[in-house]
Design an enzyme around this catalytic site. Structure first.
Site, PDB file in Angstrom:
ATOM      1  N   HIS A 202       0.859  -1.189   0.000  1.00  0.00           N
ATOM      2  CA  HIS A 202       0.000   0.000   0.000  1.00  0.00           C
ATOM      3  C   HIS A 202       0.892   1.235   0.000  1.00  0.00           C
ATOM      4  CE1 HIS A 202      -3.767   2.211   1.095  1.00  0.00           C
ATOM      5  NE2 HIS A 202      -2.897   3.036   1.667  1.00  0.00           N
TER       6      HIS A 202
ATOM      7  N   GLU B 263       0.628  -1.712   4.472  1.00  0.00           N
ATOM      8  CA  GLU B 263       1.220  -0.374   4.472  1.00  0.00           C
ATOM      9  C   GLU B 263       2.426  -0.308   5.393  1.00  0.00           C
ATOM     10  OE1 GLU B 263      -0.125   4.292   4.515  1.00  0.00           O
ATOM     11  OE2 GLU B 263      -1.292   2.898   5.744  1.00  0.00           O
TER      12      GLU B 263
ATOM     13  N   ASP C 209      -2.029 -10.157   0.978  1.00  0.00           N
ATOM     14  CA  ASP C 209      -1.192  -9.273   0.174  1.00  0.00           C
ATOM     15  C   ASP C 209      -2.085  -8.491  -0.787  1.00  0.00           C
ATOM     16  OD1 ASP C 209       0.913  -7.993  -0.981  1.00  0.00           O
ATOM     17  OD2 ASP C 209       1.807  -9.761  -1.913  1.00  0.00           O
TER      18      ASP C 209
END
Length: 621
Positions: free
Chosen positions: A515, A572, A563
């Site tokens: 992310h 993230e 994932d």
């Protein structure tokens, strides 16, 4: 008339022999004496013969004329033999050593922690904002945020630089300051390891990139300030206005308004910024001018933190900050900032504040609340108490600090005990990950911090000859504590049920859908609009750019990991999380040897001479 024979014996003469018997007898006696004397001489030793015969005749020495020097032939012979022997014993081996080609021994291969550490540091290069140096090393990154701070009219040149916090493009001072403090702390304790792996200059550059920016966010040349620019960019929950969360764009392509947030009160933020600047001043102690600049800035911003009229949390009521980096209190930052300022300056005022009983009372440091044993960008208590415990372990300052330092030391030991699975203070996953945030998302940043604190405490005890600590009825060895740190870092690096490394680019299997805006959008000379980049956010294809070294949020409480780019809880990375990872990795690597630098942190601390406690009151009946 017969002549008389007075000697006795016959007077007859026998035949024609002219020798008389008496003469023969006398000759025989002489022969016997001669033989006896010869035998006697043969039985004499050389000394006795020398007495009888005198000294032997000396042989004449033979000399050789060498032209300018005349020397004995014997001396010349031994000299030549000596030179010949010296040639074979000394000169010949040297000649052989110089002429034979050298075969350099390869250095031992780096351990897993060193290999991961190289990558973890690169994440910070990928997060840089501003005008990037040519050696930044991240091919898909470029200059960005060059207009940041343009709305801060009193800041010449704006607020250019610093780091983006995570997968978005916001610059948050609070977690950024914590990240810089953690990096500086790891360098101060383990400088020899960073040097051994060739990362010392790199990590110093990363720290300076952050502290240079922090110095821009307030008037660091003043002795008193009334505000701090605490954030650039950001977003409001649920907003449809183009901002750092609504838009999905590379930092280089941002074209929306990035507002600067200002704090006129903020003891928590200012305390953490003071810690970052003060700790960095120790890292840059060889650069006297810059180190003094950092110290001055730290003292100025800490004075702002201590201003009695400005003790409201920096994020209070600000919708651009409170939902993301909400501070739960500021007394931990007082302890943390004061401790680092004492290390940086040696000023007893800061030490007295750090050991003031009011700080642990107001921060509930001695209540043994499990959540307060977890180091994070919000809670500095366990780290601050460990730093103060270091003073007690290495300097033993005694009265009047001993009672409070002893309490900090005891709580630090209990914190370490609480991390061990056997005591059931925290839940653990079946795969072996401690749950320091109650099974919520992004657990790894807390785990990395705990691993660092534990590993560092073990090094403190090793350096002072302490074999372990007592946890209730049990004696816990240093190996037990070290094994906790090792197990948690190994889990992060791939020793988990998913067999996945949660550090991007490390190991054979790591996240591919991180992310992160910059990593997920290709650098293809196409500028994608605010919403035009959503297709790169939502695609199931792997990121086109590898954000090497990023530690993602991590698995859930069941050791499962998705994932998926749109699920930030899993994928993230954050600046603060990676700083903890760097600290944990360098503490565990064997590159450069084991142990800490015991003395550098005390460079500015004057010698401590415990004063005598006051006498007891006079006795009264």
């Amino acid at each position: 008339m017969h002549s008389a024979n007075h000697w006795g014996g016959s007077l007859e003469i026998n035949g024609g022999d002219s020798t008389t018997e008496d003469e023969r007898s006398r000759n025989m006696d002489w022969d016997r004496a001669s033989i006896s004397h010869q035998r006697y001489q043969n039985n004499l030793d050389e000394t006795q013969q020398s007495w009888l015969l005198g000294p032997p005749e000396k042989k004449k020495k033979k000399y050789i004329d060498l032209g300018c020097v005349v020397c004995s032939r014997t001396a010349l012979k031994w000299t030549l033999w000596g030179i010949l022997i010296a040639f074979f014993v000394i000169a010949l081996p040297i000649i052989i050593a110089k002429t034979v080609p050298k075969h350099k021994h390869r250095p031992p291969p780096p351990d897993n922690y060193t290999a991961a550490l190289h990558k973890a540091l690169l994440f910070f290069n990928a997060q840089k904002s501003g005008k990037l140096p040519k050696n930044n090393g991240i091919s898909w990154r470029g200059n960005s945020g060059l207009q940041d701070g343009s709305d801060a009219m009193d800041v010449k040149g704006g607020l250019v630089g610093g780091y983006y916090d995570a997968g978005d493009n916001t610059k948050f001072n609070f977690p950024m300051s914590f990240a810089m403090t953690m990096l500086s702390w790891s360098v101060i304790e383990y400088e020899h390891k960073f040097r051994a792996i060739g990362e010392y200059d790199h990590v110093k550059d990363l720290i300076k990139w952050g502290t240079d920016y922090l110095l821009l966010t307030f008037n660091s040349s003043a002795t008193k300030i009334d505000k701090i620019y605490c954030q650039v960019g950001g977003s409001q929950n649920g907003s449809k206005t183009p901002d750092d969360h609504y838009c999905w764009q590379r930092p280089e392509d941002m074209d929306y308004t990035r507002k600067t947030q200002t704090s006129t009160s903020g003891p928590d933020l200012a305390g953490e910024m003071a810690a970052a600047l003060a700790s960095a001043s120790i890292v840059f102690r060889d650069n006297t001018e810059y180190s003094k600049k950092l110290v001055k800035g730290a003292e100025t911003v800490f004075k702002f933190a201590r201003d009695f009229g400005k003790r409201t949390a920096y994020c209070r009521g600000n919708p651009f900050i409170e939902p993301y980096y909400n501070s739960s209190g500021y007394f931990d930052e007082y302890m943390w900032g004061a401790t680092w300022l004492y290390y940086a300056t040696g000023n007893d005022t800061y030490f007295s504040l750090a050991t003031n009983p009011g700080l642990p009372k107001n921060s509930k440091a001695f209540y043994m609340i499990p959540d307060l044993s977890v180091l994070s960008w919000d809670n500095k208590l366990p780290a601050a108490m460990l730093l103060l415990t270091r003073i007690r372990m290495f300097l033993s300052p005694g009265y009047p600090y001993e009672d409070m330092l002893k309490s900090y030391h005891n709580v630090t030991g209990l914190t370490m005990c609480s991390y061990l699975e056997v005591f059931h203070v925290f839940n653990w996953t079946r795969g072996g990950l401690i749950q320091l945030n109650h099974g919520q998302g992004q657990p790894l940043q807390y785990v990395a911090n705990a691993a660092f604190l534990t590993s560092l405490f073990v090094d403190y005890m090793n350096a002072t000859g302490v074999p372990g600590l007592t946890c209730g009825p049990r004696f816990i060895t240093l190996n037990d504590l070290r094994n906790f740190a090792v197990s948690q870092v190994n889990y992060i690096l791939g020793a988990n049920p998913m067999n996945m490394s949660y550090v991007v680019g490390y190991g054979s299997k790591s996240p591919k859908h991180v992310h992160h805006r910059g990593a997920s959008i290709p650098k293809n000379n196409v500028k994608y609009s605010c919403t035009g980049g959503w297709k790169w956010r939502d695609t199931t294809n792997p990121n086109p750019n590898n954000i090497t070294g990023a530690m993602v949020g991590g698995p859930d409480k069941f050791d499962k990991f998705k994932d998926v780019r749109t699920n930030y809880s899993y994928t993230e990375p954050t600046l603060a999380g990676n700083a903890g990872l760097v600290a944990a990795l360098v503490s565990l690597t064997s590159s450069g040897g084991y142990g800490i630098d015991k003395n550098t942190i005390f460079s500015a601390v004057p010698p401590m001479y415990p004063i005598s406690p006051p006498p007891p009151p006079p006795w009264k009946p």
